[in-house]
Design a protein around this motif. Sequence first.
Motif, PDB file in Angstrom:
ATOM      1  N   GLY A 175       0.792  -1.235   0.000  1.00 18.12           N
ATOM      2  CA  GLY A 175       0.000   0.000   0.000  1.00 18.12           C
ATOM      3  C   GLY A 175       0.818   1.275   0.000  1.00 18.12           C
ATOM      4  O   GLY A 175       0.255   2.367  -0.072  1.00 18.12           O
ATOM      5  N   ARG A 176       2.126   1.144   0.084  1.00 19.45           N
ATOM      6  CA  ARG A 176       2.955   2.376   0.010  1.00 19.45           C
ATOM      7  C   ARG A 176       2.944   2.954  -1.398  1.00 19.45           C
ATOM      8  O   ARG A 176       3.248   4.112  -1.609  1.00 19.45           O
ATOM      9  CB  ARG A 176       4.411   2.064   0.419  1.00 19.45           C
ATOM     10  CG  ARG A 176       4.610   1.995   1.916  1.00 19.45           C
ATOM     11  CD  ARG A 176       5.992   1.502   2.295  1.00 19.45           C
ATOM     12  NE  ARG A 176       7.105   2.208   1.677  1.00 19.45           N
ATOM     13  CZ  ARG A 176       7.500   3.460   1.972  1.00 19.45           C
ATOM     14  NH1 ARG A 176       6.839   4.148   2.886  1.00 19.45           N
ATOM     15  NH2 ARG A 176       8.524   4.011   1.372  1.00 19.45           N
ATOM     16  N   TYR A 177       2.614   2.109  -2.391  1.00 17.05           N
ATOM     17  CA  TYR A 177       2.566   2.557  -3.791  1.00 17.05           C
ATOM     18  C   TYR A 177       1.249   2.097  -4.434  1.00 17.05           C
ATOM     19  O   TYR A 177       0.843   0.939  -4.268  1.00 17.05           O
ATOM     20  CB  TYR A 177       3.754   1.975  -4.576  1.00 17.05           C
ATOM     21  CG  TYR A 177       3.650   2.189  -6.070  1.00 17.05           C
ATOM     22  CD1 TYR A 177       3.722   3.472  -6.620  1.00 17.05           C
ATOM     23  CD2 TYR A 177       3.430   1.115  -6.947  1.00 17.05           C
ATOM     24  CE1 TYR A 177       3.599   3.676  -7.990  1.00 17.05           C
ATOM     25  CE2 TYR A 177       3.319   1.311  -8.313  1.00 17.05           C
ATOM     26  CZ  TYR A 177       3.394   2.602  -8.828  1.00 17.05           C
ATOM     27  OH  TYR A 177       3.265   2.807 -10.181  1.00 17.05           O
ATOM     28  N   ILE A 178       0.597   3.033  -5.133  1.00 21.91           N
ATOM     29  CA  ILE A 178      -0.639   2.720  -5.864  1.00 21.91           C
ATOM     30  C   ILE A 178      -0.370   3.009  -7.337  1.00 21.91           C
ATOM     31  O   ILE A 178       0.141   4.081  -7.679  1.00 21.91           O
ATOM     32  CB  ILE A 178      -1.814   3.600  -5.380  1.00 21.91           C
ATOM     33  CG1 ILE A 178      -2.057   3.388  -3.883  1.00 21.91           C
ATOM     34  CG2 ILE A 178      -3.082   3.307  -6.180  1.00 21.91           C
ATOM     35  CD1 ILE A 178      -3.015   4.409  -3.263  1.00 21.91           C
ATOM     36  N   THR A 179      -0.707   2.073  -8.204  1.00 27.84           N
ATOM     37  CA  THR A 179      -0.411   2.281  -9.612  1.00 27.84           C
ATOM     38  C   THR A 179      -1.651   2.612 -10.439  1.00 27.84           C
ATOM     39  O   THR A 179      -2.779   2.620  -9.933  1.00 27.84           O
ATOM     40  CB  THR A 179       0.351   1.058 -10.192  1.00 27.84           C
ATOM     41  OG1 THR A 179       0.982   1.468 -11.394  1.00 27.84           O
ATOM     42  CG2 THR A 179      -0.569  -0.124 -10.455  1.00 27.84           C
ATOM     43  N   ALA A 180      -1.417   2.920 -11.719  1.00 36.25           N
ATOM     44  CA  ALA A 180      -2.476   3.259 -12.675  1.00 36.25           C
ATOM     45  C   ALA A 180      -1.882   3.084 -14.068  1.00 36.25           C
ATOM     46  O   ALA A 180      -0.716   2.744 -14.199  1.00 36.25           O
ATOM     47  CB  ALA A 180      -2.919   4.719 -12.468  1.00 36.25           C
ATOM     48  N   GLU A 181      -2.683   3.354 -15.095  1.00 35.70           N
ATOM     49  CA  GLU A 181      -2.123   3.216 -16.448  1.00 35.70           C
ATOM     50  C   GLU A 181      -1.234   4.412 -16.796  1.00 35.70           C
ATOM     51  O   GLU A 181      -1.341   5.483 -16.194  1.00 35.70           O
ATOM     52  CB  GLU A 181      -3.225   3.047 -17.493  1.00 35.70           C
ATOM     53  CG  GLU A 181      -4.087   4.268 -17.666  1.00 35.70           C
ATOM     54  CD  GLU A 181      -5.043   4.156 -18.858  1.00 35.70           C
ATOM     55  OE1 GLU A 181      -4.562   3.987 -19.987  1.00 35.70           O
ATOM     56  OE2 GLU A 181      -6.245   4.271 -18.643  1.00 35.70           O
ATOM     57  N   ASP A 182      -0.365   4.214 -17.750  1.00 38.37           N
ATOM     58  CA  ASP A 182       0.513   5.282 -18.235  1.00 38.37           C
ATOM     59  C   ASP A 182       0.920   4.904 -19.659  1.00 38.37           C
ATOM     60  O   ASP A 182       0.347   3.976 -20.242  1.00 38.37           O
ATOM     61  CB  ASP A 182       1.739   5.407 -17.303  1.00 38.37           C
ATOM     62  CG  ASP A 182       2.509   6.703 -17.519  1.00 38.37           C
ATOM     63  OD1 ASP A 182       2.017   7.761 -17.092  1.00 38.37           O
ATOM     64  OD2 ASP A 182       3.598   6.680 -18.108  1.00 38.37           O
ATOM     65  N   VAL A 183       1.939   5.561 -20.174  1.00 33.27           N
ATOM     66  CA  VAL A 183       2.408   5.270 -21.532  1.00 33.27           C
ATOM     67  C   VAL A 183       2.713   3.768 -21.653  1.00 33.27           C
ATOM     68  O   VAL A 183       3.430   3.207 -20.816  1.00 33.27           O
ATOM     69  CB  VAL A 183       3.695   6.083 -21.828  1.00 33.27           C
ATOM     70  CG1 VAL A 183       4.264   5.712 -23.197  1.00 33.27           C
ATOM     71  CG2 VAL A 183       3.410   7.566 -21.736  1.00 33.27           C
ATOM     72  N   GLY A 184       2.137   3.124 -22.655  1.00 38.70           N
ATOM     73  CA  GLY A 184       2.423   1.709 -22.911  1.00 38.70           C
ATOM     74  C   GLY A 184       1.544   0.735 -22.149  1.00 38.70           C
ATOM     75  O   GLY A 184       1.656  -0.477 -22.338  1.00 38.70           O
ATOM     76  N   GLY A 200      -7.807   3.731 -11.775  1.00 42.23           N
ATOM     77  CA  GLY A 200      -7.960   3.994 -13.211  1.00 42.23           C
ATOM     78  C   GLY A 200      -8.479   2.779 -13.957  1.00 42.23           C
ATOM     79  O   GLY A 200      -8.224   2.612 -15.143  1.00 42.23           O
ATOM     80  N   LEU A 201      -9.227   1.924 -13.243  1.00 46.75           N
ATOM     81  CA  LEU A 201      -9.753   0.730 -13.885  1.00 46.75           C
ATOM     82  C   LEU A 201     -10.997   1.073 -14.696  1.00 46.75           C
ATOM     83  O   LEU A 201     -11.713   2.028 -14.377  1.00 46.75           O
ATOM     84  CB  LEU A 201     -10.123  -0.306 -12.820  1.00 46.75           C
ATOM     85  CG  LEU A 201      -8.964  -0.757 -11.927  1.00 46.75           C
ATOM     86  CD1 LEU A 201      -9.484  -1.438 -10.682  1.00 46.75           C
ATOM     87  CD2 LEU A 201      -8.037  -1.682 -12.695  1.00 46.75           C
ATOM     88  N   ALA A 202     -11.236   0.266 -15.732  1.00 45.54           N
ATOM     89  CA  ALA A 202     -12.437   0.476 -16.545  1.00 45.54           C
ATOM     90  C   ALA A 202     -13.663   0.394 -15.636  1.00 45.54           C
ATOM     91  O   ALA A 202     -13.721  -0.432 -14.721  1.00 45.54           O
ATOM     92  CB  ALA A 202     -12.503  -0.593 -17.621  1.00 45.54           C
TER      93      ALA A 202
END
Length: 377
Positions: A132-141, A159-161
Amino acid sequence: MKSSESLLAEDSTLSSADKGLSLDQHLFDQIAQHGHEQVSFASDRESGYRGIIGIHNTILGPALGGTRFWNYETDAEAFIDVLRLSRGMTYKAAVAGLNLGGGKSVILGDYQTKDRETIMRAHGRHVESLQGRYITAEDVGTSTSDMDFVRKETKNVVGLAGRSGDPSPVTAFGTYRGMQACAKFRYGSDSLEGKTVAVQGVGHVGYYLLKHLKDEGANVIIADIDADKVKSCAEEFGAKAVGVDEIYGVKADIFAPCALGAVVNDDTLKLLKVDIVAGAANNVLAEERHGDILDERQIVYAPDYVINSGGLINVNAEVEGWDLDKSHQKASEIYDTVYNVLEIARDEGIPSYKAADRLGERRIKEAAKAKGKHFQM
Ligand code: NAD
């Protein structure tokens, strides 16, 4: 999957070719120089996944930032990219007034690979290992469907559909509000009625920005490499279309870059006749010195990461459980933030891109002090 520690411990077994990258000599210097709390490396033999997660700063909250999938020429290039991008996210979140820290991740390899599930799930396990220290999402690629695979391994992805959805309308609204703040600063009124705005790029953000501008009665000039988009936007908004190279030199009050980075550079600065540069594109200034030149020429510049923070606000809605109204309200505050940045720039006699960094650092410093922590950028 290996933890960052185990991978680093195995560094001595790297081939001499890999060692030629010089990461072994400069790894910790680079981390210290960028001020990171943590950098995590992971590789997964089965899927071929190789990823790096940079956690720059978590004083304000968990580090949030997208996953970039790229065919980097060298591991060193990927490493520097993740350091640079995650540091940028710290500033972006801080200036936007969000309770988020700065992070970013990179996956090294063929970003067009069809075999996405195993790679993305390996990445998801890497994200999950950081608890939980890092949350991701979409980006280039990467795409929202890639994030669906990541979600199978960790909850720490946004950033999920079907959730916060396309960020472009919120980004465009925030950009429009930032543009109004620039107008207030430059002309004494934030009305854009009758102003001429040259919009470069009428893609996702540019299109919604045009709607706001037309609703307010601005005149719009547009350029895009996609002739179909130009045609439909010219028809829908009564915009004047010009060639992609012409957009820099048109007679307008505001230049709104909404396509590419590095569009304020030595060549385009010779052409720009506008009072304001305010658009959604990332990395607008080719180099910082181009921000100095804008300042010298008294062209008001809304720093890119401040004015385009609507995208981050939009995904933050998933972290905070905000509805669309709340996201819009937050994006509307970009007006105040941009104005604040321009005031700091004027009062402290510095270009606006530096003033934005100062605002971010002040917010983090205050939060660090309140928590009894030390903070130095
Ligand atoms: P997009 O790909 O939908 O639109 C970009 C448009 O620019 C396209 O229509 C493309 O044809 C056009 N373009 C490309 N090269 C051009 C050129 N040389 N001259 C004129 N037009 C050109 O992208 P987007 O989502 O609208 O994002 C636009 C910019 O804003 C990007 O720099 C992006 O990084 C930044 N941004 C977007 C968001 C978001 O929410 N989408 C958030 C923050 C920042």
